[in-house]
Design a protein around this motif. Structure first.
Motif, PDB file in Angstrom:
ATOM      1  N   GLY A   1       0.798  -1.226   0.000  1.00  0.00           N
ATOM      2  CA  GLY A   1       0.000   0.000   0.000  1.00  0.00           C
ATOM      3  C   GLY A   1       0.822   1.263   0.000  1.00  0.00           C
ATOM      4  N   ARG A   2       2.128   1.148  -0.212  1.00  0.00           N
ATOM      5  CA  ARG A   2       2.993   2.338  -0.254  1.00  0.00           C
ATOM      6  C   ARG A   2       4.138   2.097  -1.240  1.00  0.00           C
ATOM      7  NH1 ARG A   2       4.170  -0.056   4.993  1.00  0.00           N
ATOM      8  NH2 ARG A   2       6.265  -0.829   4.957  1.00  0.00           N
ATOM      9  N   TYR A   3       4.743   3.191  -1.648  1.00  0.00           N
ATOM     10  CA  TYR A   3       5.850   3.110  -2.593  1.00  0.00           C
ATOM     11  C   TYR A   3       7.158   2.826  -1.864  1.00  0.00           C
ATOM     12  CZ  TYR A   3       2.578   5.067  -5.960  1.00  0.00           C
ATOM     13  OH  TYR A   3       1.503   5.276  -6.775  1.00  0.00           O
ATOM     14  N   LEU A   4       8.195   2.522  -2.625  1.00  0.00           N
ATOM     15  CA  LEU A   4       9.508   2.232  -2.044  1.00  0.00           C
ATOM     16  C   LEU A   4      10.095   3.477  -1.374  1.00  0.00           C
ATOM     17  CD1 LEU A   4      11.119   0.181  -4.961  1.00  0.00           C
ATOM     18  CD2 LEU A   4      10.216  -0.718  -2.811  1.00  0.00           C
ATOM     19  N   PRO A   5      10.718   3.314  -0.229  1.00  0.00           N
ATOM     20  CA  PRO A   5      11.381   4.466   0.408  1.00  0.00           C
ATOM     21  C   PRO A   5      12.667   4.811  -0.358  1.00  0.00           C
ATOM     22  CG  PRO A   5      11.752   2.467   1.684  1.00  0.00           C
ATOM     23  CD  PRO A   5      10.814   2.098   0.576  1.00  0.00           C
ATOM     24  N   GLY A   6      13.048   6.065  -0.287  1.00  0.00           N
ATOM     25  CA  GLY A   6      14.300   6.500  -0.900  1.00  0.00           C
ATOM     26  C   GLY A   6      14.170   6.912  -2.356  1.00  0.00           C
ATOM     27  N   LEU A   7      12.994   6.746  -2.921  1.00  0.00           N
ATOM     28  CA  LEU A   7      12.733   7.188  -4.297  1.00  0.00           C
ATOM     29  C   LEU A   7      11.618   8.228  -4.257  1.00  0.00           C
ATOM     30  CD1 LEU A   7      12.593   3.918  -6.423  1.00  0.00           C
ATOM     31  CD2 LEU A   7      14.221   5.769  -6.658  1.00  0.00           C
ATOM     32  N   SER A   8      11.617   9.088  -5.225  1.00  0.00           N
ATOM     33  CA  SER A   8      10.596  10.117  -5.298  1.00  0.00           C
ATOM     34  C   SER A   8       9.195   9.500  -5.364  1.00  0.00           C
ATOM     35  CB  SER A   8      10.847  10.980  -6.537  1.00  0.00           C
ATOM     36  OG  SER A   8       9.714  11.708  -6.891  1.00  0.00           O
ATOM     37  N   TRP A   9       8.319   9.959  -4.464  1.00  0.00           N
ATOM     38  CA  TRP A   9       6.942   9.474  -4.451  1.00  0.00           C
ATOM     39  C   TRP A   9       6.269   9.803  -5.775  1.00  0.00           C
ATOM     40  CZ3 TRP A   9       2.217  11.673  -5.292  1.00  0.00           C
ATOM     41  CH2 TRP A   9       1.103  10.910  -4.956  1.00  0.00           C
ATOM     42  N   SER A  10       6.458  11.020  -6.271  1.00  0.00           N
ATOM     43  CA  SER A  10       5.772  11.453  -7.495  1.00  0.00           C
ATOM     44  C   SER A  10       6.217  10.632  -8.708  1.00  0.00           C
ATOM     45  CB  SER A  10       5.989  12.948  -7.742  1.00  0.00           C
ATOM     46  OG  SER A  10       7.352  13.230  -7.919  1.00  0.00           O
ATOM     47  N   ARG A  11       7.472  10.268  -8.738  1.00  0.00           N
ATOM     48  CA  ARG A  11       7.984   9.458  -9.846  1.00  0.00           C
ATOM     49  C   ARG A  11       7.361   8.062  -9.826  1.00  0.00           C
ATOM     50  NH1 ARG A  11      14.274   8.201 -10.387  1.00  0.00           N
ATOM     51  NH2 ARG A  11      14.325   7.529 -12.536  1.00  0.00           N
ATOM     52  N   GLN A  12       7.312   7.458  -8.648  1.00  0.00           N
ATOM     53  CA  GLN A  12       6.721   6.129  -8.519  1.00  0.00           C
ATOM     54  C   GLN A  12       5.221   6.182  -8.809  1.00  0.00           C
ATOM     55  OE1 GLN A  12       8.418   3.554  -5.260  1.00  0.00           O
ATOM     56  NE2 GLN A  12       9.192   5.548  -4.605  1.00  0.00           N
ATOM     57  N   HIS A  13       4.558   7.236  -8.373  1.00  0.00           N
ATOM     58  CA  HIS A  13       3.138   7.399  -8.639  1.00  0.00           C
ATOM     59  C   HIS A  13       2.899   7.551 -10.145  1.00  0.00           C
ATOM     60  CE1 HIS A  13      -0.999   8.248  -7.653  1.00  0.00           C
ATOM     61  NE2 HIS A  13      -0.949   9.353  -8.374  1.00  0.00           N
ATOM     62  N   PHE A  14       3.780   8.268 -10.816  1.00  0.00           N
ATOM     63  CA  PHE A  14       3.726   8.423 -12.272  1.00  0.00           C
ATOM     64  C   PHE A  14       3.731   7.046 -12.934  1.00  0.00           C
ATOM     65  CE2 PHE A  14       5.939   8.487 -16.302  1.00  0.00           C
ATOM     66  CZ  PHE A  14       5.390   9.556 -16.982  1.00  0.00           C
ATOM     67  N   TRP A  15       4.654   6.168 -12.502  1.00  0.00           N
ATOM     68  CA  TRP A  15       4.743   4.819 -13.085  1.00  0.00           C
ATOM     69  C   TRP A  15       3.451   4.046 -12.859  1.00  0.00           C
ATOM     70  CZ3 TRP A  15       9.927   3.740 -10.161  1.00  0.00           C
ATOM     71  CH2 TRP A  15      10.973   4.433 -10.788  1.00  0.00           C
ATOM     72  N   PHE A  16       2.931   4.110 -11.646  1.00  0.00           N
ATOM     73  CA  PHE A  16       1.743   3.330 -11.295  1.00  0.00           C
ATOM     74  C   PHE A  16       0.517   3.790 -12.080  1.00  0.00           C
ATOM     75  CE2 PHE A  16      -1.766   1.944  -8.556  1.00  0.00           C
ATOM     76  CZ  PHE A  16      -1.441   0.593  -8.422  1.00  0.00           C
ATOM     77  N   VAL A  17       0.305   5.088 -12.140  1.00  0.00           N
ATOM     78  CA  VAL A  17      -0.846   5.626 -12.860  1.00  0.00           C
ATOM     79  C   VAL A  17      -0.724   5.340 -14.357  1.00  0.00           C
ATOM     80  CG1 VAL A  17      -2.033   7.776 -13.495  1.00  0.00           C
ATOM     81  CG2 VAL A  17      -1.358   7.373 -11.129  1.00  0.00           C
ATOM     82  N   ALA A  18       0.473   5.500 -14.900  1.00  0.00           N
ATOM     83  CA  ALA A  18       0.692   5.213 -16.324  1.00  0.00           C
ATOM     84  C   ALA A  18       0.441   3.736 -16.619  1.00  0.00           C
ATOM     85  CB  ALA A  18       2.110   5.608 -16.728  1.00  0.00           C
TER      86      ALA A  18
END
Length: 148
Positions: free
Chosen positions: A95-112
């Motif tokens: 239910g959360r993204y990996l720590p140490g990486l930009s949240w917005s970047r990971q969210h971009f991947w997931f939404v795309a």
């Protein structure tokens, strides 16, 4: 044109332009066997604080320029495909993204990825997001890109 080759990215970083690239046997566009060296291009990858020099070749017949790139990276992405997959895996199961990486970047991947599953596999895809990721890769698509 990008040609993916087996190469150790850490060795490319360490040796720079002295890295021994394996020259493609033929032009991937016109199938000619003559290719000329065409210098290097600076490319950026996650985990490296400076750009890496990737070798280029040019076909003298059709004039196509090839950039050699190590396996494991999607076109126009700096992050390793395994890291992207791990981020999506973490988002689904924890239910959360990996720590140490930009949240917005990971969210971009997931939404795309969700968008591409709907676009290429139909909006009734019922096998899940991870299966969608794998299926899109199998189809030759970049599952986390915004361009369709």
């Amino acid at each position: 044109m990008i040609v993916k080759v087996k190469a150790d990215i850490k060795q490319i970083f360490k040796l720079g332009k002295k890295f021994k690239w394996q020259k493609p046997a033929r032009c991937h566009h016109c199938n000619e066997s003559t290719l000329w060296g065409h210098g290097f291009v600076l490319s950026f990858f996650d985990g490296f604080d400076q750009g890496l020099y990737l070798k280029r070749y040019r076909c003298p017949y059709c004039r196509t320029v090839f950039k050699l790139k190590p396996f494991g990276y999607f076109k126009r992405f700096q992050a390793d495909t395994r890291l992207i997959f791990s981020s999506i895996l973490s988002r689904i199961y924890k239910g959360r993204y990996l720590p140490g990486l930009s949240w917005s970047r990971q969210h971009f991947w997931f939404v795309a990825l969700q968008r591409n599953i709907a676009a290429y596999l139909s909006n009734t895809w019922s096998k899940g997001v991870l299966a969608g990721f794998v299926e899109l890769v199998r189809m030759g698509k970049i599952p986390v890109t915004r361009s369709i």
